[in-house]
Design an enzyme around this catalytic site. Structure first.
Site, PDB file in Angstrom:
ATOM      1  N   ASP A  99      43.716  35.355  33.087  1.00 35.18           N
ATOM      2  CA  ASP A  99      44.398  33.761  32.812  1.00 35.18           C
ATOM      3  C   ASP A  99      43.616  33.012  32.083  1.00 35.18           C
ATOM      4  O   ASP A  99      42.778  32.928  31.367  1.00 35.18           O
ATOM      5  CB  ASP A  99      43.727  33.770  35.374  1.00 35.18           C
ATOM      6  CG  ASP A  99      41.936  33.887  34.720  1.00 35.18           C
ATOM      7  OD1 ASP A  99      41.311  33.336  33.788  1.00 35.18           O
ATOM      8  OD2 ASP A  99      41.458  33.345  35.915  1.00 35.18           O
ATOM      9  N   GLY A 102      42.336  27.795  33.836  1.00 32.18           N
ATOM     10  CA  GLY A 102      43.075  26.807  34.434  1.00 32.18           C
ATOM     11  C   GLY A 102      42.766  26.111  36.342  1.00 32.18           C
ATOM     12  O   GLY A 102      42.208  25.301  36.381  1.00 32.18           O
ATOM     13  N   ASP A 273      47.382  39.355  42.026  1.00 33.20           N
ATOM     14  CA  ASP A 273      46.172  39.800  41.793  1.00 33.20           C
ATOM     15  C   ASP A 273      45.420  39.055  43.197  1.00 33.20           C
ATOM     16  O   ASP A 273      46.576  37.681  43.460  1.00 33.20           O
ATOM     17  CB  ASP A 273      46.072  39.273  40.522  1.00 33.20           C
ATOM     18  CG  ASP A 273      46.011  37.746  40.860  1.00 33.20           C
ATOM     19  OD1 ASP A 273      44.498  36.923  41.128  1.00 33.20           O
ATOM     20  OD2 ASP A 273      46.836  37.009  40.765  1.00 33.20           O
ATOM     21  N   CYS A 311      43.699  58.100  53.919  1.00 26.62           N
ATOM     22  CA  CYS A 311      43.157  58.045  52.562  1.00 26.62           C
ATOM     23  C   CYS A 311      42.959  59.524  51.480  1.00 26.62           C
ATOM     24  O   CYS A 311      42.012  59.749  52.330  1.00 26.62           O
ATOM     25  CB  CYS A 311      42.423  56.741  52.710  1.00 26.62           C
ATOM     26  SG  CYS A 311      41.945  55.549  51.354  1.00 26.62           S
TER      27      CYS A 311
END
Length: 396
Positions: A99, A102, A273, A311
């Protein structure tokens, strides 16, 4: 399906849901393939809290996030260059997205002041004044060597309205142009634009209109999931995907709750995300198809089942709820085990979503997902019902 080569990214749309806006795509980037829809785990300082690069690889993670704001401060771009970028530094041979730094401006707003030049703030590490400009953000991201870099945008909280939102939107367009000009590595690193405009449909449309004129390899939908009402949130998401080009990836920033992921795939988003799965693990919360389990709770002290019997993650294959509950009393390993499970849950959810799109049964997948998650139709969140209705899914 035709592939679109743009910069350091080849984008293929493999299948589109005939009912909703959901799609299954494939991105080919310098560090391999990313199959979308995809959830990207977040590692603030180049590591996932409590998970190693090897463990992420073993979970089948194809792309994860690094944070420019933190990595640009410590260890800093010089050390990153010496380490052959963030890939070398964290021993990760798959794709990375960084990123711009910001978003931290909003969360550390007492530290910052925004001008046309950039964002001025005090380093939380040594108190020094720092100016983060679009050029500096790209310089740091070029040193990090990420496969996808984000433009520096002028971030305002999604709950703010008025002239500041319009100012931030126009400034984000100007800063995008500065980021494009500053990118010293366009054939190896993809720069994504970030659509701003708050909750104002007209400002969003203006931003979409301008930013889609720029030749960038992908687009992010920014300025949401910051506490705004879900009803406003989904309307801004669908407005954005309506105006974004079909041949480029669409990344919805900061979204990670399972229901939000499924609904936003239906609305046409490809990439997501969020720190949620790792953060919630630290509080003992394990994600399951019917919600979450608070494994610190004494009700699990004598429960010898795995977190989720369906899982296949290392935690569920090896440990019981009872064992993890006991670990919490004395050991940070409990958080580690739940973190692994939670990341696996998110990655597996997105794989199932993708499979259902490829097999042409996504609408049925959504029906089954909601039924499992909420049980009774009366418990379905109204915003999700309304959002899905607009793309042809009436929940049963």
């Amino acid at each position: 399906m035709a592939a679109t080569k743009s910069h350091a990214l080849v984008h293929r749309v493999l299948a589109e849901c005939p009912v909703t806006k959901a799609r299954a795509c494939e991105l080919q980037m310098p560090h391999g393939q990313v199959k979308t829809p995809v959830f990207m785990p977040v590692g603030t300082q180049g590591t996932m809290k409590g998970v190693t690069a090897d463990q992420l690889r073993n979970l089948g993670c194809e792309i994860c996030l690094g944070n420019t704001y933190h990595l640009g401060m410590r260890p800093g771009p010089e050390i990153m260059k010496k380490a052959s970028g963030l890939h070398g530094f964290m021993n990760w041979d798959r794709n990375l997205l960084t990123d711009s730094g910001g978003f931290q401006m909003v969360s550390l707003v007492e530290l910052s002041k925004v001008t046309e030049e950039g964002v001025q703030f005090r380093s939380p590490y040594d108190g020094k004044e720092i100016l983060l400009t679009p050029e500096k953000s790209i310089e740091i991201q070029n040193a990090l060597g990420s496969d996808i870099m984000m433009q520096l945008d002028d971030v305002v909280s999604s709950t703010i309205s008025g002239p500041r939102v319009e100012e931030a939107m126009h400034r984000s367009i100007r800063w995008l142009d500065r980021c494009i000009a500053a990118n010293g590595n366009p054939d190896r690193q993809n720069l994504f634009a970030i659509i701003q405009g708050g909750l104002d449909a007209e400002l969003r449309k203006q931003c979409l209109q301008e930013m889609t004129k720029r030749d960038v390899p992908g687009f992010a939908i920014g300025g949401l999931s910051g506490g705004e009402e879900k009803d406003h949130f989904w309307r801004m998401v669908t407005l954005s995907t309506d105006h974004l080009p079909r041949d480029k990836p669409r990344y919805l920033m900061g979204v990670g709750y399972a229901t939000d992921l499924v609904v936003c795939v239906a609305l046409g988003c490809d990439m997501f995300d969020c720190v949620f799965p790792t953060r919630t693990a630290r509080f003992g919360s394990a994600l399951v198809p019917w919600g979450s389990l608070q494994l610190k709770s004494k009700q699990f002290a004598k429960d010898f089942q795995p977190i989720d019997k369906n899982c296949d993650c290392p935690t569920c294959q090896r440990y019981s709820r009872s064992y993890i509950n006991a670990l919490f009393k004395s050991d940070t390993a409990a958080m580690h085990h739940i973190t692994i499970h939670n990341i696996a849950y998110q990655l597996n959810l997105m794989r199932s979503v993708r499979e259902s799109i490829l097999q042409g049964r996504f609408p049925q997948f959504v029906q089954d997902f909601m039924k499992t998650m909420y049980g009774n139709k009366d418990k379905y969140p109204q915003w999700a019902v309304a959002a899905l209705e607009t793309v042809g899914i009436t929940l049963q």
